[in-house]
Structures are given as C-alpha cells and as structure tokens.
Design a protein around this motif. Sequence first.
Motif, PDB file in Angstrom:
ATOM      1  N   VAL C  71       0.716  -1.021   0.175  1.00  0.00           N
ATOM      2  CA  VAL C  71      -0.137  -0.061  -0.263  1.00  0.00           C
ATOM      3  C   VAL C  71       0.794   1.282   0.088  1.00  0.00           C
ATOM      4  N   PRO C  72       1.501   1.616  -1.465  1.00  0.00           N
ATOM      5  CA  PRO C  72       2.201   2.425  -1.195  1.00  0.00           C
ATOM      6  C   PRO C  72       1.652   4.165  -1.191  1.00  0.00           C
ATOM      7  N   ASP C  73       2.568   4.325  -0.420  1.00  0.00           N
ATOM      8  CA  ASP C  73       2.359   5.927   0.428  1.00  0.00           C
ATOM      9  C   ASP C  73       2.115   6.548  -1.063  1.00  0.00           C
ATOM     10  N   GLY C  74       1.117   8.186  -1.978  1.00  0.00           N
ATOM     11  CA  GLY C  74       1.312   8.998  -2.268  1.00  0.00           C
ATOM     12  C   GLY C  74       0.551   8.405  -4.204  1.00  0.00           C
ATOM     13  N   ILE C  79      -8.035   9.395  -3.889  1.00  0.00           N
ATOM     14  CA  ILE C  79      -8.083  10.765  -4.333  1.00  0.00           C
ATOM     15  C   ILE C  79      -9.008  11.009  -2.572  1.00  0.00           C
ATOM     16  N   HIS C  80      -8.422  10.664  -1.446  1.00  0.00           N
ATOM     17  CA  HIS C  80      -8.809  10.777  -0.284  1.00  0.00           C
ATOM     18  C   HIS C  80      -7.233  11.342  -0.064  1.00  0.00           C
ATOM     19  N   THR C  81      -6.470  12.633  -0.373  1.00  0.00           N
ATOM     20  CA  THR C  81      -5.160  12.692   0.311  1.00  0.00           C
ATOM     21  C   THR C  81      -5.098  13.845   1.203  1.00  0.00           C
ATOM     22  N   ALA C  82      -6.307  14.472   1.763  1.00  0.00           N
ATOM     23  CA  ALA C  82      -6.405  16.000   2.263  1.00  0.00           C
ATOM     24  C   ALA C  82      -5.303  16.215   3.347  1.00  0.00           C
ATOM     25  N   GLU C  83      -5.367  14.943   4.093  1.00  0.00           N
ATOM     26  CA  GLU C  83      -4.019  15.175   5.244  1.00  0.00           C
ATOM     27  C   GLU C  83      -2.685  14.520   4.532  1.00  0.00           C
ATOM     28  N   MET C  88      -4.407   8.162   3.456  1.00  0.00           N
ATOM     29  CA  MET C  88      -4.932   6.706   2.505  1.00  0.00           C
ATOM     30  C   MET C  88      -4.849   5.457   2.433  1.00  0.00           C
ATOM     31  N   PRO C  89      -3.294   5.804   2.314  1.00  0.00           N
ATOM     32  CA  PRO C  89      -2.593   4.141   2.840  1.00  0.00           C
ATOM     33  C   PRO C  89      -2.884   4.068   4.322  1.00  0.00           C
ATOM     34  N   ALA C  90      -3.094   4.616   5.545  1.00  0.00           N
ATOM     35  CA  ALA C  90      -3.634   4.032   6.604  1.00  0.00           C
ATOM     36  C   ALA C  90      -4.863   3.641   7.082  1.00  0.00           C
TER      37      ALA C  90
END
Lengths: 139, 139, 139
Positions: C71-74, C79-83, C88-90
């Motif tokens: 589940v790679p960061d970035g 599309i949920h990248t607010a934080e 989203m990976p979390a």
Amino acid sequence: MRQSLHELTIPTRGRGLYDFTDQVSAWLAKNRFQTGLVTLHLRHTSASLLIQENADPDVRRDLEAFFSRLVPDGDPLFIHTAEGDDDMPAHVRTALTTVNLSLPVHRGRLALGTWQGIYLWEHRRAPHSRTITLHFVGE
Amino acid sequence: MRQSLHELTIPTRGRGLYDFTDQVSAWLAKNRFQTGLVTLHLRHTSASLLIQENADPDVRRDLEAFFSRLVPDGDPLFIHTAEGDDDMPAHVRTALTTVNLSLPVHRGRLALGTWQGIYLWEHRRAPHSRTITLHFVGE
Amino acid sequence: MRQSLHELTIPTRGRGLYDFTDQVSAWLAKNRFQTGLVTLHLRHTSASLLIQENADPDVRRDLEAFFSRLVPDGDPLFIHTAEGDDDMPAHVRTALTTVNLSLPVHRGRLALGTWQGIYLWEHRRAPHSRTITLHFVGE
C-alpha cells in the motif's frame, strides 16, 4: 450466567486450511451451552483462524493460491529468514487475516451461516501442532 | 448481568460499503443496555464487516478501488468461478478483512471513535440480502 | 460474574509497531481478574491492533516493509489525500488488519502464546495519541 475455558490442539500436515468446526460444536454440546458467546484465540504467529466457505474445496485452493502469490516464499524483501523462506511470509499472512474469532451461540449452536466453517490456516510448509484457547460466557 | 441475541438483515445494491451503525445503536437503546460488550457476526463468506471512517465518502471509494485492484475480478488464477468472475474475489476480500466485530458499550453507547462507523462491505456485484447476528452481554 | 471498562492512551512516534501487552496485563492484575474475556477496541481508522511475534525485531521491520510496498504512500489511485500521501494508505492498512481483539484470561493471565505480543500499529508517519477501550467480563 456462567463461563468456561477449554483448549484445542490441532495437528497440521503443513500449509493449508483445516476445518475444526465440529470440535468447537462438540465442546458446546458436551457442556450443554445454550445461549452465549464463544471466543477462539490461536496462540501462534504463523497460522490464522478463518471463517470461510465449507462447500467447494476449490475455494480453499484459490485462497491459498492468492495468498501464495501476494506474499511469495523467499521474497528478498524479508530479512527475518531464521526458520526458512516461508517463515516471514507466514507472519505476514497471519497479519493479513486474524488469530481471534467471536461467535454467538443460539439454541446450543454456533450462529454460523449455512456455508460457513471455522478453519485453522496453517501458513508454514512443515507440519505443526497448533493450540487454540476457547472461552464461553453465557447460559 | 444479562445477555441478548438479535438478528439484522441488510439489503445491498451490489458492491460497496453500507453504514449500519444506527441499527446497532437502536437495538442497544431499545433494550436499555448500559455497559457491556456487543459482538457482531456476519453469516456470509462473500461480504465483510468493517469499522472505517464515516466522514469523507472518498475513503470508501478509495478502499473499494484498492481492493478491486488487489483482487481483480476475473483473475485467471482462480478456478472457483461457479457464480461469476466476482465470486472468488469476494471470498478473498472477505479473508483479507473480517466477519466478526466486538465493541464495548459505555453509558448506553458504542465505544466507537468520533470518525468510526460500522459498515457491511458487500463484495458481490449483484444485490444481496445479508444477515448479521448480534450478541450483547452486560447490564 | 462482573465486568469492567478501562481506557488506555498510547502515544506514538509515527509509523511502526508499539508493544503494549504489559499495560493490558497490569490492568488485569490491578483488578485481580482471574478468568474471563478481555476485548480491546482501538478508536481510530488509521492505526490497527495486531497480535504478532515479540521476539525478533526483524519481524516488525519486515511486516512494515511488506505493508509499505503493498500500500504505497502517494499511490495515484487514491483521491482522499486531505492529510497527506500517507492518509489513505493508513485507512487501507487498517482495513487489511483490524481494530478489535478478544483474548481469554486464565489464572489471571492473558491466554497469549509464548511468542505473542499485543501491538498498536501506527500507520501515519507523524506522531499521534491513540485511545483503546478495554472491556473485561468474568471473575
């Protein structure tokens, strides 16, 4: 309300899914538990507990095929290889599934669906002996 | 100390996440349960129970996108295709998540975090009717 | 039969596995709980609870390496990248593991295997404060 503890030992012949639903049901019947909650805890970190389809054996074959591809034995990513090339994949497969299950009991029977069985999923290729602690609370 | 059993039926419109937190809370309220433990068991092998974020719907869209890519419909790896090309992927997605949840109850409310909701995750593309057994033990 | 609720707060220093078995055991000892069931619920959607090996730290390093690759960061899929790119990976890593654990208690001790520890898995890169609700039912 009363409670009870029990321990099951399941011998495995290596990697694969082992149905032990009958052993849980037999323990309920022997103690005449009618209504309550059964919790199962597997005391290992390289095997899982899984509720899955108990009809077509191809489902178990395909589950195993998918997990073997997702977490390949001998992946050079892993540095924990003390017990062989299936050691770390077994830990990862356990993390992706679970070692805990909780099932309601109704009229003396597990509240499983028609097609659900309770499986021990052995992730190591060699045979092992796996211990599961059962807890019941209810009447 | 007392206990109670209940059954919820959730109709689905096909693959996706369905929030049913309110139905669990309503059952607690109706029975005036104050302190205890609620266990939920989904009686199917091609759908899951999931606790996830209930704020931004994009989280559910992204979860679905990730799982669809990880376990593609029609993957030639699978031989269990009796009910279509989303049949075996539904079993795998269920194995990767869970069909069991256990939640403490405090002052008559589920001990959920601010952003947590309880979801039924339908993994089949066609609409289904899904049954969940609830068990409460406490006061 | 009696029951009890408790809350643990675990500070994290960012992504990684944090063993808090001792804090659960200390709560059991303080209350002199002998036989029963402990349920742990993590009140967050970007961290998990995990039972895993507590011996070789390489197991935790390899678990983290596997999930970071799976589940790679970035990932541009999300599309949920607010934080941030680990947001989203979390959530996905939480869905692939669990926020609920249930453990039998026997003779005042958690029914864990020799090599099992209870971990909080922080999936965000920044430090967080995580809350876990504990419930005990038994004697």
